[in-house]
Enzyme design. Structure first.
Site, PDB file in Angstrom:
ATOM      1  N   MET A  30       4.522  -5.823  11.792  1.00  0.00           N
ATOM      2  CA  MET A  30       3.460  -6.803  11.542  1.00  0.00           C
ATOM      3  C   MET A  30       3.114  -6.788  10.048  1.00  0.00           C
ATOM      4  O   MET A  30       2.019  -7.214   9.656  1.00  0.00           O
ATOM      5  CB  MET A  30       2.232  -6.496  12.394  1.00  0.00           C
ATOM      6  CG  MET A  30       2.542  -6.596  13.887  1.00  0.00           C
ATOM      7  SD  MET A  30       1.127  -6.980  14.907  1.00  0.00           S
ATOM      8  CE  MET A  30       0.101  -5.557  14.628  1.00  0.00           C
ATOM      9  N   GLY A  31       4.030  -6.283   9.211  1.00  0.00           N
ATOM     10  CA  GLY A  31       3.805  -6.275   7.770  1.00  0.00           C
ATOM     11  C   GLY A  31       2.872  -5.170   7.342  1.00  0.00           C
ATOM     12  O   GLY A  31       2.650  -4.207   8.076  1.00  0.00           O
ATOM     13  N   LEU A  33       3.590  -3.058   5.042  1.00  0.00           N
ATOM     14  CA  LEU A  33       4.589  -2.009   5.279  1.00  0.00           C
ATOM     15  C   LEU A  33       4.272  -0.721   4.519  1.00  0.00           C
ATOM     16  O   LEU A  33       3.809  -0.752   3.379  1.00  0.00           O
ATOM     17  CB  LEU A  33       5.969  -2.524   4.866  1.00  0.00           C
ATOM     18  CG  LEU A  33       6.423  -3.808   5.564  1.00  0.00           C
ATOM     19  CD1 LEU A  33       7.823  -4.197   5.108  1.00  0.00           C
ATOM     20  CD2 LEU A  33       6.377  -3.667   7.083  1.00  0.00           C
ATOM     21  N   HIS A  37       7.479   2.289   8.224  1.00  0.00           N
ATOM     22  CA  HIS A  37       8.347   1.122   8.455  1.00  0.00           C
ATOM     23  C   HIS A  37       9.635   1.236   7.638  1.00  0.00           C
ATOM     24  O   HIS A  37      10.704   0.847   8.101  1.00  0.00           O
ATOM     25  CB  HIS A  37       7.654  -0.167   7.991  1.00  0.00           C
ATOM     26  CG  HIS A  37       6.375  -0.479   8.692  1.00  0.00           C
ATOM     27  ND1 HIS A  37       5.158  -0.432   8.077  1.00  0.00           N
ATOM     28  CD2 HIS A  37       6.145  -0.867   9.968  1.00  0.00           C
ATOM     29  CE1 HIS A  37       4.213  -0.786   8.926  1.00  0.00           C
ATOM     30  NE2 HIS A  37       4.775  -1.047  10.090  1.00  0.00           N
ATOM     31  N   LYS A 149       4.584   6.979  16.285  1.00  0.00           N
ATOM     32  CA  LYS A 149       3.118   7.009  16.188  1.00  0.00           C
ATOM     33  C   LYS A 149       2.533   6.187  17.334  1.00  0.00           C
ATOM     34  O   LYS A 149       1.552   6.564  17.947  1.00  0.00           O
ATOM     35  CB  LYS A 149       2.624   6.463  14.849  1.00  0.00           C
ATOM     36  CG  LYS A 149       1.100   6.533  14.739  1.00  0.00           C
ATOM     37  CD  LYS A 149       0.611   6.047  13.431  1.00  0.00           C
ATOM     38  CE  LYS A 149       0.653   4.551  13.320  1.00  0.00           C
ATOM     39  NZ  LYS A 149      -0.369   3.844  14.146  1.00  0.00           N
ATOM     40  N   GLN A 153       3.385   2.589  23.049  1.00  0.00           N
ATOM     41  CA  GLN A 153       4.108   1.325  22.840  1.00  0.00           C
ATOM     42  C   GLN A 153       5.600   1.528  23.108  1.00  0.00           C
ATOM     43  O   GLN A 153       6.251   0.682  23.721  1.00  0.00           O
ATOM     44  CB  GLN A 153       3.878   0.826  21.411  1.00  0.00           C
ATOM     45  CG  GLN A 153       4.745  -0.348  21.022  1.00  0.00           C
ATOM     46  CD  GLN A 153       4.315  -1.010  19.732  1.00  0.00           C
ATOM     47  OE1 GLN A 153       3.398  -1.816  19.720  1.00  0.00           O
ATOM     48  NE2 GLN A 153       4.978  -0.687  18.627  1.00  0.00           N
ATOM     49  N   SER A 186      -0.667   0.825   8.898  1.00  0.00           N
ATOM     50  CA  SER A 186      -1.127  -0.295   8.062  1.00  0.00           C
ATOM     51  C   SER A 186      -2.650  -0.314   8.018  1.00  0.00           C
ATOM     52  O   SER A 186      -3.255  -0.749   7.040  1.00  0.00           O
ATOM     53  CB  SER A 186      -0.618  -1.612   8.631  1.00  0.00           C
ATOM     54  OG  SER A 186       0.772  -1.541   8.799  1.00  0.00           O
TER      55      SER A 186
END
Ligand code: PAF
Length: 279
Positions: A30-31, A33, A37, A149, A153, A186
Site C-alpha cells: 500500500m506504499g 515503503l 517492503h 509482521k 494476514q 508504514s
C-alpha cells in the site's frame, strides 16, 4: 522499472512474459515503503525472472474512514526507493480501475478472521482478500511475498489461496526491525517524536516475554505483557494473544505441541501498531 496504471496493460505485458516461460514474483503493497517492503522486493528479484510491485491503498480493507484518509502516501519517494532494487513493473492503479463496480464477494476464512485483528477490525480481512485476489488475477504470480509482521494476514491469504484453488505460492518473509527493535511499518511515519521513542517498548516487551516464558504460565505471561505495556503512558494495549501458527487458536499451555506466536496490538495515541514474536 516500468510504471503501469491500467489493468489491461498489466495483464497484456505479464501474459506475454509468461508465454516466454518467465517466472513472476509479486510484492503487493500500500506504499509508504520501508525496508520491510524493500526486503520483499529484493527476495522476489532474486528468486524470479520478473518482479511486479503494486502500490494501492485499498479502501475495502479500512473499517475506519479516518485511518484510510490519514494512511501515508508518498509515491515519488516510493519509486525512488524501489528503483535501487530493479523490479520490472510497478503497478499503481486508481481505485476505479481496481473497483469499476463494488466488490460484494464474501470470503470464508473459517475462524481465522474471528480472532485478533479480525475481531477488532470487522471486514478488514475480507477487504484484504478482495484486493489480493484481484491483484493475483491481474499479475498471475508464481510467488507472492508478504511480511510476517502481518502474521494473521499471511494465514488468511494462505486460506484464501486454498479456497480459490489458486496456484500462487505465498512466501512469508521475516519481520524487519528498526535499530531499537520497533517492527517496520508504514504507520510508524504517523507517530510524533515522543510516541516513536515509546513505541520501542512494544518489541522490547515481546523480547522479554520470550525469555520469561520458561518461568511463567501462558496466562501469567499474558497478564505480564498487558501490564508492562499499559504501564507506559503513551501506550494502550488492545490485545496480546499467544496462538498456534496455523489455526491461530489461543494456546493454554506451553506443553502443546505446536509453534506458538505471541501477537500484540497497541494503540499509540491514535495510531495502531501490531507486532509478533515466535516463542
Ligand atoms: O499488507 C498490506 O500492505 C496490504 O494489506 C496488502 C497485502 C497490500 C493488501 O492491500
Amino acid at each position: 522499472m516500468e510504471i503501469i496504471k491500467l489493468v489491461a496493460e498489466a495483464k497484456g505485458k505479464i501474459s506475454k512474459l509468461k508465454k516466454e516461460g518467465k517466472s513472476i514474483g509479486f510484492v503487493p503493497t500500500m506504499g509508504a515503503l520501508h525496508d520491510g517492503h524493500l526486503s520483499l522486493t529484493a527476495e522476489s528479484v532474486k528468486k524470479n525472472d520478473i518482479t511486479v510491485v503494486s502500490i494501492f491503498v485499498n479502501p475495502t480493507q479500512f473499517n475506519n474512514p479516518n485511518d484510510l484518509e490519514t494512511y501515508p502516501r508518498c509515491i515519488d519517494a516510493d519509486l525512488e526507493k524501489l528503483s535501487e532494487y530493479h523490479p520490472d513493473f510497478i503497478f499503481i492503479p486508481e481505485v476505479e480501475e481496481m473497483y469499476p463496480e463494488p466488490d460484494t464477494r464474501v470470503f470464508d476464512f473459517g475462524h481465522l478472521d474471528l480472532v485478533m485483528e479480525g475481531k477488532n477490525r470487522p471486514g478488514h480481512f475480507n477487504g484484504v482478500a478482495q484486493v489480493v485476489s484481484k491483484l493475483f488475477d491481474i499479475v498471475t504470480p508464481d510467488n507472492a511475498y508478504f511480511g510476517q509482521k502481518d502474521f494473521q494476514q499471511v494465514a488468511v491469504i494462505k486460506q484464501m489461496v486454498r479456497e480459490l484453488k489458486s496456484s500462487v505460492n505465498v512466501v512469508p518473509c521475516p519481520i524487519i526491525r528498526e535499530k531499537d527493535g520497533l517492527a517496520m511499518s508504514s504507520r510508524n511515519l504517523l507517530l510524533d517524536e515522543e510516541q516513536r521513542k515509546n513505541a520501542s517498548k512494544i518489541s522490547e516487551t515481546l523480547f522479554k516475554a520470550c525469555n520469561l516464558a520458561a518461568e511463567f504460565s501462558v496466562n501469567e505471561l499474558k497478564a505480564w505483557v498487558v501490564d508492562e505495556i499499559n504501564k507506559n503512558p503513551y501506550l494502550s494495549i488492545e490485545y496480546f494473544e499467544i496462538v498456534d501458527d496455523t489455526y491461530l487458536q489461543p494456546i493454554e499451555s506451553w506443553d502443546e505441541n505446536n509453534v506458538k506466536v505471541g501477537c500484540i496490538t497497541v494503540q499509540v495515541g491514535k495510531i495502531r501498531l501490531i507486532d509478533n514474536i515466535t516463542f
